[in-house]
Design an enzyme around this catalytic site. Sequence first.
Site, PDB file in Angstrom:
ATOM      1  N   ASP A  96       0.873  -1.175   0.000  1.00  0.00           N
ATOM      2  CA  ASP A  96       0.000   0.000   0.000  1.00  0.00           C
ATOM      3  C   ASP A  96       0.910   1.225   0.000  1.00  0.00           C
ATOM      4  O   ASP A  96       1.614   1.474   0.991  1.00  0.00           O
ATOM      5  CB  ASP A  96      -0.888   0.026   1.243  1.00  0.00           C
ATOM      6  CG  ASP A  96      -1.987  -1.023   1.218  1.00  0.00           C
ATOM      7  OD1 ASP A  96      -1.916  -1.967   0.397  1.00  0.00           O
ATOM      8  OD2 ASP A  96      -2.924  -0.898   2.039  1.00  0.00           O
ATOM      9  N   LYS A 160      -7.053   3.502  -2.667  1.00  0.00           N
ATOM     10  CA  LYS A 160      -7.328   3.431  -1.224  1.00  0.00           C
ATOM     11  C   LYS A 160      -7.558   4.829  -0.667  1.00  0.00           C
ATOM     12  O   LYS A 160      -6.846   5.774  -1.003  1.00  0.00           O
ATOM     13  CB  LYS A 160      -6.155   2.754  -0.520  1.00  0.00           C
ATOM     14  CG  LYS A 160      -6.274   2.657   1.000  1.00  0.00           C
ATOM     15  CD  LYS A 160      -5.047   1.949   1.573  1.00  0.00           C
ATOM     16  CE  LYS A 160      -5.020   1.996   3.101  1.00  0.00           C
ATOM     17  NZ  LYS A 160      -3.806   1.350   3.650  1.00  0.00           N
ATOM     18  N   LYS A 202     -10.235   0.211  -1.786  1.00  0.00           N
ATOM     19  CA  LYS A 202      -9.968  -0.098  -0.382  1.00  0.00           C
ATOM     20  C   LYS A 202     -10.310   1.122   0.466  1.00  0.00           C
ATOM     21  O   LYS A 202      -9.822   2.222   0.205  1.00  0.00           O
ATOM     22  CB  LYS A 202      -8.507  -0.491  -0.161  1.00  0.00           C
ATOM     23  CG  LYS A 202      -8.186  -0.790   1.310  1.00  0.00           C
ATOM     24  CD  LYS A 202      -6.775  -1.328   1.486  1.00  0.00           C
ATOM     25  CE  LYS A 202      -6.420  -1.499   2.965  1.00  0.00           C
ATOM     26  NZ  LYS A 202      -5.076  -2.081   3.161  1.00  0.00           N
TER      27      LYS A 202
END
Length: 248
Positions: A96, A160, A202
Amino acid sequence: MGLPGADIMKLVDHTILKPYSTKEDVRRVFQEAVSFGCYSICVNPVYVSFARSLVDDAGANLRVCSVIDFPFGAMDTESRVEAIARAAANGADEVDIVAPITLVKSGRWAEVTRDLSRVVRAAHGEGLVIKVIVEDAYTTRDEKLKLYEIVATSGADFIKTGTGFEDREYASSIGNRPGAQADNVRLMAEVANKYNPSLGIKAAGGIRTLRQVQELLEASGRPPDPSKFRIGTSAAASIWRDVSSGRA
Protein backbone atom coordinates in the site's frame (compact mmCIF):
# COMPACT_ATOMS: atom_id res chain seq x y z
CA MET A 1 -25.84 -6.11 2.86
CA GLY A 2 -26.72 -9.16 4.95
CA LEU A 3 -23.43 -10.92 4.23
CA PRO A 4 -22.29 -13.84 6.38
CA GLY A 5 -19.57 -12.96 8.88
CA ALA A 6 -16.90 -14.91 7.03
CA ASP A 7 -17.67 -12.97 3.86
CA ILE A 8 -17.27 -9.65 5.68
CA MET A 9 -14.07 -10.59 7.47
CA LYS A 10 -12.38 -11.91 4.32
CA LEU A 11 -12.45 -8.29 3.06
CA VAL A 12 -10.32 -7.04 5.96
CA ASP A 13 -6.66 -6.12 5.89
CA HIS A 14 -5.96 -6.24 9.64
CA THR A 15 -3.52 -3.43 10.28
CA ILE A 16 -0.84 -2.49 12.80
CA LEU A 17 1.04 0.64 11.78
CA LYS A 18 1.55 2.69 14.96
CA PRO A 19 5.18 3.79 15.23
CA TYR A 20 5.41 2.34 18.75
CA SER A 21 4.17 -1.14 17.76
CA THR A 22 6.26 -4.01 19.08
CA LYS A 23 6.86 -7.53 17.82
CA GLU A 24 4.36 -8.79 20.38
CA ASP A 25 1.77 -6.36 19.01
CA VAL A 26 2.38 -7.74 15.52
CA ARG A 27 2.08 -11.29 16.84
CA ARG A 28 -1.24 -10.44 18.51
CA VAL A 29 -2.64 -8.84 15.34
CA PHE A 30 -1.49 -11.85 13.32
CA GLN A 31 -3.29 -14.21 15.69
CA GLU A 32 -6.44 -12.05 15.51
CA ALA A 33 -6.28 -11.95 11.71
CA VAL A 34 -6.12 -15.74 11.54
CA SER A 35 -8.87 -16.17 14.13
CA PHE A 36 -11.24 -13.71 12.45
CA GLY A 37 -10.57 -14.97 8.92
CA CYS A 38 -9.07 -11.71 7.64
CA TYR A 39 -7.51 -11.43 4.20
CA SER A 40 -4.15 -9.98 5.21
CA ILE A 41 -2.01 -8.50 7.93
CA CYS A 42 -0.66 -5.04 7.06
CA VAL A 43 2.56 -3.93 8.79
CA ASN A 44 5.30 -1.35 8.62
CA PRO A 45 8.36 -2.33 6.52
CA VAL A 46 10.45 -3.17 9.59
CA TYR A 47 8.06 -6.03 10.42
CA VAL A 48 7.50 -7.57 6.98
CA SER A 49 10.00 -10.40 7.47
CA PHE A 50 8.60 -11.15 10.93
CA ALA A 51 5.01 -11.19 9.65
CA ARG A 52 6.08 -13.47 6.78
CA SER A 53 7.64 -15.90 9.24
CA LEU A 54 4.50 -15.92 11.40
CA VAL A 55 2.31 -16.69 8.40
CA ASP A 56 4.62 -19.36 7.00
CA ASP A 57 5.31 -21.06 10.33
CA ALA A 58 1.58 -21.31 11.01
CA GLY A 59 0.70 -22.34 7.46
CA ALA A 60 -1.91 -19.60 7.57
CA ASN A 61 -4.01 -18.57 4.58
CA LEU A 62 -3.11 -14.93 5.13
CA ARG A 63 -1.36 -12.40 2.92
CA VAL A 64 1.36 -10.05 4.13
CA CYS A 65 1.05 -6.39 3.18
CA SER A 66 3.64 -3.64 3.65
CA VAL A 67 3.09 0.11 3.53
CA ILE A 68 5.44 2.22 1.41
CA ASP A 69 6.33 5.93 1.86
CA PHE A 70 3.83 5.96 4.71
CA PRO A 71 2.14 8.14 5.83
CA PHE A 72 3.45 11.21 3.96
CA GLY A 73 3.97 10.25 0.30
CA ALA A 74 7.02 12.51 0.21
CA MET A 75 9.88 10.32 -1.04
CA ASP A 76 11.36 10.55 -4.52
CA THR A 77 10.31 7.93 -7.04
CA GLU A 78 13.54 5.90 -7.02
CA SER A 79 13.40 5.58 -3.22
CA ARG A 80 9.81 4.37 -3.50
CA VAL A 81 10.80 1.79 -6.12
CA GLU A 82 13.66 0.58 -3.94
CA ALA A 83 11.32 0.26 -0.96
CA ILE A 84 8.95 -1.85 -3.06
CA ALA A 85 11.80 -4.18 -4.02
CA ARG A 86 12.83 -4.54 -0.37
CA ALA A 87 9.26 -5.32 0.67
CA ALA A 88 9.09 -8.07 -1.96
CA ALA A 89 12.46 -9.47 -0.90
CA ASN A 90 11.31 -9.58 2.71
CA GLY A 91 8.19 -11.56 1.85
CA ALA A 92 5.38 -9.09 1.17
CA ASP A 93 2.51 -10.16 -1.08
CA GLU A 94 1.04 -6.68 -1.38
CA VAL A 95 2.08 -3.05 -0.92
CA ASP A 96 0.00 0.00 0.00
CA ILE A 97 1.84 3.09 -1.24
CA VAL A 98 0.89 6.69 -0.54
CA ALA A 99 0.41 8.77 -3.68
CA PRO A 100 3.04 11.54 -4.05
CA ILE A 101 0.94 14.01 -2.07
CA THR A 102 3.53 16.80 -2.21
CA LEU A 103 3.36 16.67 -6.02
CA VAL A 104 -0.45 16.49 -5.98
CA LYS A 105 -0.75 19.59 -3.80
CA SER A 106 1.73 21.41 -6.07
CA GLY A 107 -0.37 20.59 -9.13
CA ARG A 108 2.54 18.74 -10.74
CA TRP A 109 0.29 16.24 -12.45
CA ALA A 110 2.72 15.01 -15.09
CA GLU A 111 5.15 14.07 -12.31
CA VAL A 112 2.37 12.38 -10.34
CA THR A 113 1.51 10.34 -13.43
CA ARG A 114 5.13 9.35 -14.04
CA ASP A 115 5.67 8.39 -10.40
CA LEU A 116 2.59 6.19 -10.12
CA SER A 117 3.26 4.53 -13.47
CA ARG A 118 6.78 3.72 -12.29
CA VAL A 119 5.84 2.34 -8.86
CA VAL A 120 3.01 0.25 -10.29
CA ARG A 121 5.36 -1.30 -12.84
CA ALA A 122 7.89 -1.98 -10.09
CA ALA A 123 5.30 -3.68 -7.87
CA HIS A 124 3.91 -5.81 -10.67
CA GLY A 125 7.44 -6.70 -11.74
CA GLU A 126 7.90 -8.15 -8.24
CA GLY A 127 4.58 -10.00 -8.44
CA LEU A 128 2.94 -7.75 -5.85
CA VAL A 129 -0.59 -6.38 -5.61
CA ILE A 130 -0.35 -2.59 -5.28
CA LYS A 131 -2.85 -0.23 -3.68
CA VAL A 132 -2.43 3.53 -4.08
CA ILE A 133 -3.43 5.63 -1.06
CA VAL A 134 -4.89 8.96 -2.22
CA GLU A 135 -5.24 10.53 1.26
CA ASP A 136 -8.68 12.04 0.68
CA ALA A 137 -8.47 14.32 3.72
CA TYR A 138 -5.78 16.39 1.98
CA THR A 139 -7.35 17.01 -1.42
CA THR A 140 -10.05 19.24 -2.88
CA ARG A 141 -12.77 17.75 -5.07
CA ASP A 142 -10.96 18.87 -8.23
CA GLU A 143 -7.72 17.32 -6.97
CA LYS A 144 -9.57 14.11 -6.13
CA LEU A 145 -11.04 13.86 -9.61
CA LYS A 146 -7.63 14.30 -11.23
CA LEU A 147 -5.78 11.99 -8.82
CA TYR A 148 -8.44 9.27 -9.01
CA GLU A 149 -8.20 9.36 -12.81
CA ILE A 150 -4.40 9.03 -12.69
CA VAL A 151 -4.62 6.08 -10.29
CA ALA A 152 -7.33 4.43 -12.39
CA THR A 153 -5.17 4.63 -15.52
CA SER A 154 -1.88 3.73 -13.80
CA GLY A 155 -2.51 -0.01 -13.77
CA ALA A 156 -2.75 -0.12 -9.95
CA ASP A 157 -4.84 -2.92 -8.49
CA PHE A 158 -6.61 -0.76 -5.90
CA ILE A 159 -7.27 2.84 -4.99
CA LYS A 160 -7.33 3.43 -1.22
CA THR A 161 -8.98 6.28 0.69
CA GLY A 162 -6.37 7.21 3.30
CA THR A 163 -3.66 6.34 5.77
CA GLY A 164 -5.58 6.89 8.99
CA PHE A 165 -2.79 9.27 10.08
CA GLU A 166 -4.20 12.45 8.57
CA ASP A 167 -3.60 15.92 10.00
CA ARG A 168 -7.12 16.77 11.20
CA GLU A 169 -6.47 20.51 11.39
CA TYR A 170 -5.34 20.70 7.77
CA ALA A 171 -8.21 18.46 6.62
CA SER A 172 -10.70 20.72 8.38
CA SER A 173 -9.12 23.84 6.87
CA ILE A 174 -10.07 22.66 3.37
CA GLY A 175 -13.47 21.31 4.39
CA ASN A 176 -12.59 17.63 4.71
CA ARG A 177 -13.15 15.01 7.38
CA PRO A 178 -10.44 12.45 8.14
CA GLY A 179 -11.09 8.77 7.71
CA ALA A 180 -12.98 6.74 5.14
CA GLN A 181 -16.02 8.64 3.85
CA ALA A 182 -18.77 7.02 1.78
CA ASP A 183 -19.02 10.09 -0.49
CA ASN A 184 -15.36 9.76 -1.47
CA VAL A 185 -15.75 6.04 -2.09
CA ARG A 186 -18.75 6.77 -4.31
CA LEU A 187 -16.70 9.30 -6.28
CA MET A 188 -13.84 6.79 -6.60
CA ALA A 189 -16.26 4.24 -8.02
CA GLU A 190 -17.67 6.77 -10.48
CA VAL A 191 -14.20 7.73 -11.78
CA ALA A 192 -12.96 4.14 -11.80
CA ASN A 193 -16.00 2.92 -13.69
CA LYS A 194 -15.25 5.50 -16.38
CA TYR A 195 -11.52 4.84 -16.75
CA ASN A 196 -10.88 1.36 -15.32
CA PRO A 197 -13.91 -0.64 -14.12
CA SER A 198 -11.66 -3.43 -12.83
CA LEU A 199 -9.97 -1.13 -10.28
CA GLY A 200 -10.46 -2.36 -6.72
CA ILE A 201 -11.38 0.01 -3.91
CA LYS A 202 -9.97 -0.10 -0.38
CA ALA A 203 -11.52 1.98 2.38
CA ALA A 204 -9.37 2.76 5.44
CA GLY A 205 -9.37 5.20 8.32
CA GLY A 206 -11.58 5.10 11.40
CA ILE A 207 -13.51 1.96 10.42
CA ARG A 208 -14.62 0.20 13.58
CA THR A 209 -18.14 -1.17 13.00
CA LEU A 210 -19.94 -3.60 10.75
CA ARG A 211 -22.33 -0.83 9.75
CA GLN A 212 -19.43 1.25 8.42
CA VAL A 213 -18.14 -1.70 6.42
CA GLN A 214 -21.57 -2.27 4.91
CA GLU A 215 -22.03 1.41 4.03
CA LEU A 216 -18.61 1.64 2.40
CA LEU A 217 -19.07 -1.60 0.47
CA GLU A 218 -22.40 -0.36 -0.86
CA ALA A 219 -20.87 3.00 -1.81
CA SER A 220 -18.10 1.23 -3.75
CA GLY A 221 -20.51 -0.63 -6.01
CA ARG A 222 -18.07 -3.56 -5.79
CA PRO A 223 -18.93 -7.16 -4.97
CA PRO A 224 -17.87 -8.55 -1.57
CA ASP A 225 -14.73 -10.02 -3.12
CA PRO A 226 -11.26 -9.23 -1.70
CA SER A 227 -9.93 -8.80 -5.24
CA LYS A 228 -12.41 -5.93 -5.71
CA PHE A 229 -13.00 -4.41 -2.28
CA ARG A 230 -11.06 -4.24 0.98
CA ILE A 231 -11.30 -2.65 4.38
CA GLY A 232 -8.15 -1.52 6.16
CA THR A 233 -8.57 -1.36 9.92
CA SER A 234 -6.77 -1.88 13.21
CA ALA A 235 -10.19 -2.60 14.77
CA ALA A 236 -10.91 -6.01 13.24
CA ALA A 237 -11.83 -7.27 16.72
CA SER A 238 -14.56 -4.65 17.01
CA ILE A 239 -15.99 -5.52 13.60
CA TRP A 240 -15.81 -9.22 14.44
CA ARG A 241 -17.81 -8.59 17.63
CA ASP A 242 -20.51 -6.87 15.56
CA VAL A 243 -20.52 -9.76 13.10
CA SER A 244 -20.72 -12.34 15.88
CA SER A 245 -23.56 -10.54 17.66
CA GLY A 246 -25.49 -9.83 14.48
CA ARG A 247 -25.26 -6.06 14.99
CA ALA A 248 -25.37 -3.81 11.95
